[in-house]
Write a protein that holds these residues in place. Structure first.
Motif, PDB file in Angstrom:
ATOM      1  N   ILE A 194      67.330 112.813  21.820  1.00  0.00           N
ATOM      2  CA  ILE A 194      67.772 112.596  20.441  1.00  0.00           C
ATOM      3  C   ILE A 194      68.384 111.214  20.249  1.00  0.00           C
ATOM      4  O   ILE A 194      68.220 110.583  19.198  1.00  0.00           O
ATOM      5  CB  ILE A 194      68.752 113.710  19.989  1.00  0.00           C
ATOM      6  CG1 ILE A 194      68.940 113.669  18.468  1.00  0.00           C
ATOM      7  CG2 ILE A 194      70.080 113.612  20.716  1.00  0.00           C
ATOM      8  CD1 ILE A 194      67.691 113.980  17.682  1.00  0.00           C
ATOM      9  N   TYR A 195      69.045 110.686  21.290  1.00  0.00           N
ATOM     10  CA  TYR A 195      69.665 109.368  21.151  1.00  0.00           C
ATOM     11  C   TYR A 195      68.631 108.255  21.218  1.00  0.00           C
ATOM     12  O   TYR A 195      68.708 107.282  20.452  1.00  0.00           O
ATOM     13  CB  TYR A 195      70.743 109.178  22.223  1.00  0.00           C
ATOM     14  CG  TYR A 195      72.047 109.865  21.871  1.00  0.00           C
ATOM     15  CD1 TYR A 195      72.906 109.324  20.919  1.00  0.00           C
ATOM     16  CD2 TYR A 195      72.405 111.065  22.465  1.00  0.00           C
ATOM     17  CE1 TYR A 195      74.089 109.949  20.576  1.00  0.00           C
ATOM     18  CE2 TYR A 195      73.580 111.706  22.126  1.00  0.00           C
ATOM     19  CZ  TYR A 195      74.422 111.154  21.183  1.00  0.00           C
ATOM     20  OH  TYR A 195      75.581 111.791  20.832  1.00  0.00           O
ATOM     21  N   MET A 196      67.662 108.379  22.124  1.00  0.00           N
ATOM     22  CA  MET A 196      66.619 107.353  22.156  1.00  0.00           C
ATOM     23  C   MET A 196      65.757 107.430  20.909  1.00  0.00           C
ATOM     24  O   MET A 196      65.335 106.393  20.368  1.00  0.00           O
ATOM     25  CB  MET A 196      65.747 107.522  23.408  1.00  0.00           C
ATOM     26  CG  MET A 196      64.675 106.436  23.553  1.00  0.00           C
ATOM     27  SD  MET A 196      65.332 104.735  23.516  1.00  0.00           S
ATOM     28  CE  MET A 196      66.018 104.599  25.174  1.00  0.00           C
ATOM     29  N   GLN A 197      65.519 108.620  20.416  1.00  0.00           N
ATOM     30  CA  GLN A 197      64.779 108.767  19.166  1.00  0.00           C
ATOM     31  C   GLN A 197      65.515 108.070  18.023  1.00  0.00           C
ATOM     32  O   GLN A 197      64.896 107.404  17.179  1.00  0.00           O
ATOM     33  CB  GLN A 197      64.586 110.242  18.843  1.00  0.00           C
ATOM     34  CG  GLN A 197      63.731 110.504  17.609  1.00  0.00           C
ATOM     35  CD  GLN A 197      63.658 111.975  17.262  1.00  0.00           C
ATOM     36  OE1 GLN A 197      64.668 112.664  17.232  1.00  0.00           O
ATOM     37  NE2 GLN A 197      62.447 112.469  17.041  1.00  0.00           N
ATOM     38  N   GLY A 198      66.844 108.209  18.002  1.00  0.00           N
ATOM     39  CA  GLY A 198      67.649 107.565  16.964  1.00  0.00           C
ATOM     40  C   GLY A 198      67.547 106.053  17.010  1.00  0.00           C
ATOM     41  O   GLY A 198      67.465 105.383  15.966  1.00  0.00           O
ATOM     42  N   ILE A 199      67.536 105.487  18.208  1.00  0.00           N
ATOM     43  CA  ILE A 199      67.408 104.033  18.353  1.00  0.00           C
ATOM     44  C   ILE A 199      66.059 103.561  17.831  1.00  0.00           C
ATOM     45  O   ILE A 199      65.974 102.644  17.002  1.00  0.00           O
ATOM     46  CB  ILE A 199      67.561 103.630  19.842  1.00  0.00           C
ATOM     47  CG1 ILE A 199      68.972 103.923  20.343  1.00  0.00           C
ATOM     48  CG2 ILE A 199      67.242 102.143  20.027  1.00  0.00           C
ATOM     49  CD1 ILE A 199      69.135 103.784  21.844  1.00  0.00           C
ATOM     50  N   ALA A 220      55.702 108.760  18.982  1.00  0.00           N
ATOM     51  CA  ALA A 220      54.582 108.295  19.808  1.00  0.00           C
ATOM     52  C   ALA A 220      55.064 107.394  20.938  1.00  0.00           C
ATOM     53  O   ALA A 220      54.597 107.499  22.082  1.00  0.00           O
ATOM     54  CB  ALA A 220      53.565 107.550  18.935  1.00  0.00           C
ATOM     55  N   LEU A 221      56.016 106.512  20.637  1.00  0.00           N
ATOM     56  CA  LEU A 221      56.547 105.604  21.660  1.00  0.00           C
ATOM     57  C   LEU A 221      57.344 106.371  22.713  1.00  0.00           C
ATOM     58  O   LEU A 221      57.263 106.057  23.910  1.00  0.00           O
ATOM     59  CB  LEU A 221      57.422 104.534  21.003  1.00  0.00           C
ATOM     60  CG  LEU A 221      57.913 103.405  21.903  1.00  0.00           C
ATOM     61  CD1 LEU A 221      56.746 102.720  22.606  1.00  0.00           C
ATOM     62  CD2 LEU A 221      58.714 102.384  21.092  1.00  0.00           C
ATOM     63  N   LEU A 222      58.086 107.357  22.273  1.00  0.00           N
ATOM     64  CA  LEU A 222      58.816 108.209  23.215  1.00  0.00           C
ATOM     65  C   LEU A 222      57.839 108.902  24.159  1.00  0.00           C
ATOM     66  O   LEU A 222      58.034 108.906  25.383  1.00  0.00           O
ATOM     67  CB  LEU A 222      59.639 109.252  22.450  1.00  0.00           C
ATOM     68  CG  LEU A 222      60.929 108.768  21.789  1.00  0.00           C
ATOM     69  CD1 LEU A 222      61.430 109.795  20.787  1.00  0.00           C
ATOM     70  CD2 LEU A 222      61.999 108.488  22.841  1.00  0.00           C
ATOM     71  N   LYS A 223      56.804 109.472  23.603  1.00  0.00           N
ATOM     72  CA  LYS A 223      55.829 110.219  24.408  1.00  0.00           C
ATOM     73  C   LYS A 223      55.146 109.320  25.427  1.00  0.00           C
ATOM     74  O   LYS A 223      54.945 109.713  26.589  1.00  0.00           O
ATOM     75  CB  LYS A 223      54.796 110.861  23.477  1.00  0.00           C
ATOM     76  CG  LYS A 223      53.877 111.860  24.157  1.00  0.00           C
ATOM     77  CD  LYS A 223      53.013 112.570  23.126  1.00  0.00           C
ATOM     78  CE  LYS A 223      52.120 113.622  23.782  1.00  0.00           C
ATOM     79  NZ  LYS A 223      51.295 114.332  22.770  1.00  0.00           N
ATOM     80  N   SER A 224      54.809 108.103  25.024  1.00  0.00           N
ATOM     81  CA  SER A 224      54.122 107.180  25.934  1.00  0.00           C
ATOM     82  C   SER A 224      55.035 106.694  27.050  1.00  0.00           C
ATOM     83  O   SER A 224      54.552 106.152  28.055  1.00  0.00           O
ATOM     84  CB  SER A 224      53.570 105.982  25.150  1.00  0.00           C
ATOM     85  OG  SER A 224      54.628 105.180  24.635  1.00  0.00           O
TER      86      SER A 224
END
Length: 342
Positions: A194-199, A220-224
């Motif tokens: 959740i924190y990296m998604q927020g960034i 998409a960037l998180l998944k990759s």
């Protein structure tokens, strides 16, 4: 505060874990600042829901692990539960998704650090300035009274869809000014989803993308970069198994893991198991006796057991190992308190 439904599976998980740690329900209840029968009411279904912070505290009290050890425990707990559930069953277990998004930690890749750094330079923001932007919580503008939401507390809501379900997340960030600096300088090496998604969401939003576009791009960037939610992990594992089966290919658990980190973990664990198998082939009774002691140690103090196991014994010169073990045995004996009957 985020409220979690106490499903039958969750109650069973708490009960099984508590009993495995030989933790009495009344003692645990008192440690939580509750009445003596509180945990009993939780486990038998009289209490239907609780704040997530309290649920997290229950697991922490039962396990009594350090922060890093607890994160590893949560990883295994999530995966072990989800691995035996169908997609339909998983959508009813809100607690798994809450732990998955908020407590599970992912390694921060160099490519993500480079993306964040370069995007900040393009936007002409310092890390401290961008933390202030994140803390504006622009994604919550459409929510009335969003300023009343608790800070840094995730709320998850599971919405059924035609193809399964969707996990909706809501959080009001209030991050410290050094938050991004610590990531970019690698003082912090892991982070929750959740924190990296927020960034990432706020970076895309600052580049001029809409809220929906920013959500899709950050996902998409998180998944990759290996940030897979439990829903995504299970989907990939099922797809991998289906592909292997349709091709009549034999496969192991290693072959169907969704990320390199997962495959590395399975590979290391398999190698450890092969070592015990080799010892078993030499002396079955001795191996069973040693593993029984190992299990007792692991149940008593997982962190200490792992710390001793991972000590660099391989660096001790061969000619000094006998002396080392003799001194180690004497040291261990000096710390063991004997009962009056011994």
């Amino acid at each position: 505060m985020p409220t979690i439904e106490l499903t039958e599976n969750l109650r069973s998980t708490i009960r099984t874990l508590r009993k495995s740690k030989k933790k009495r329900g009344d003692e645990l209840s008192k440690e939580l600042g509750k009445g003596a029968s509180y945990i009993s009411q939780v486990e038998n279904g009289k209490i239907k829901e609780m704040d997530f912070s309290l649920l997290n505290k229950i697991f922490r009290k039962i396990t009594d692990l350090s922060d890093d050890e607890y994160i590893k425990f949560i990883d295994d707990l999530i995966d072990d539960n989800a691995l035996h559930m169908s997609k339909d069953e998983l959508k009813h277990e809100q607690w798994i998704h809450q732990f998955d998004y908020e407590i599970r930690k992912f390694p921060i890749s160099d490519s993500l650090i480079e993306f964040i750094s370069s995007t900040l330079n393009e936007l002409n923001y310092t890390p401290q300035q961008f933390v202030d932007i994140i803390n504006q919580n622009r994604a919550l503008d459409s929510i009335s009274d969003s300023d009343l939401l608790p800070e840094n507390k995730l709320e998850t809501n599971i919405t059924p869809t035609a193809k399964g379900y969707y996990v909706q997340t809501t959080i009001r960030f209030h991050l410290p000014s050094t938050f991004l600096d610590n990531i970019l300088t690698k003082k912090v090496r892991t982070i929750s989803y959740i924190y990296m998604q927020g960034i990432l969401f706020n970076l895309f939003l600052s580049e001029g993308f809409s809220i929906l576009e920013s959500q899709d791009k950050s996902k998409a960037l998180l998944k990759s970069n290996g940030f897979l939610t439990i829903k995504e992990r299970n989907k990939l594992i099922c797809q991998n198994i289906k592909e292997k089966t349709e091709k009549n290919e034999s496969f192991t658990l290693y072959d169907v893991q969704p990320t390199d980190y997962d495959r590395q973990y399975v590979s290391i664990k398999d190698e450890i198991n092969s070592g015990f198998d080799a010892l078993r082939d030499q002396n079955m009774i001795y191996t069973i006796e040693r593993l029984e002691v190992f299990l007792k140690n692991m149940h008593e103090d997982l962190g200490l057991t792992v710390a001793i196991m991972s000590a660099p014994f391989n660096k001790i010169p061969q000619e000094k190992r006998k002396q080392f073990f003799s001194e180690y045995a004497a040291l261990l004996k000096s710390y063991i308190t004997k009962s009056p009957q011994e």
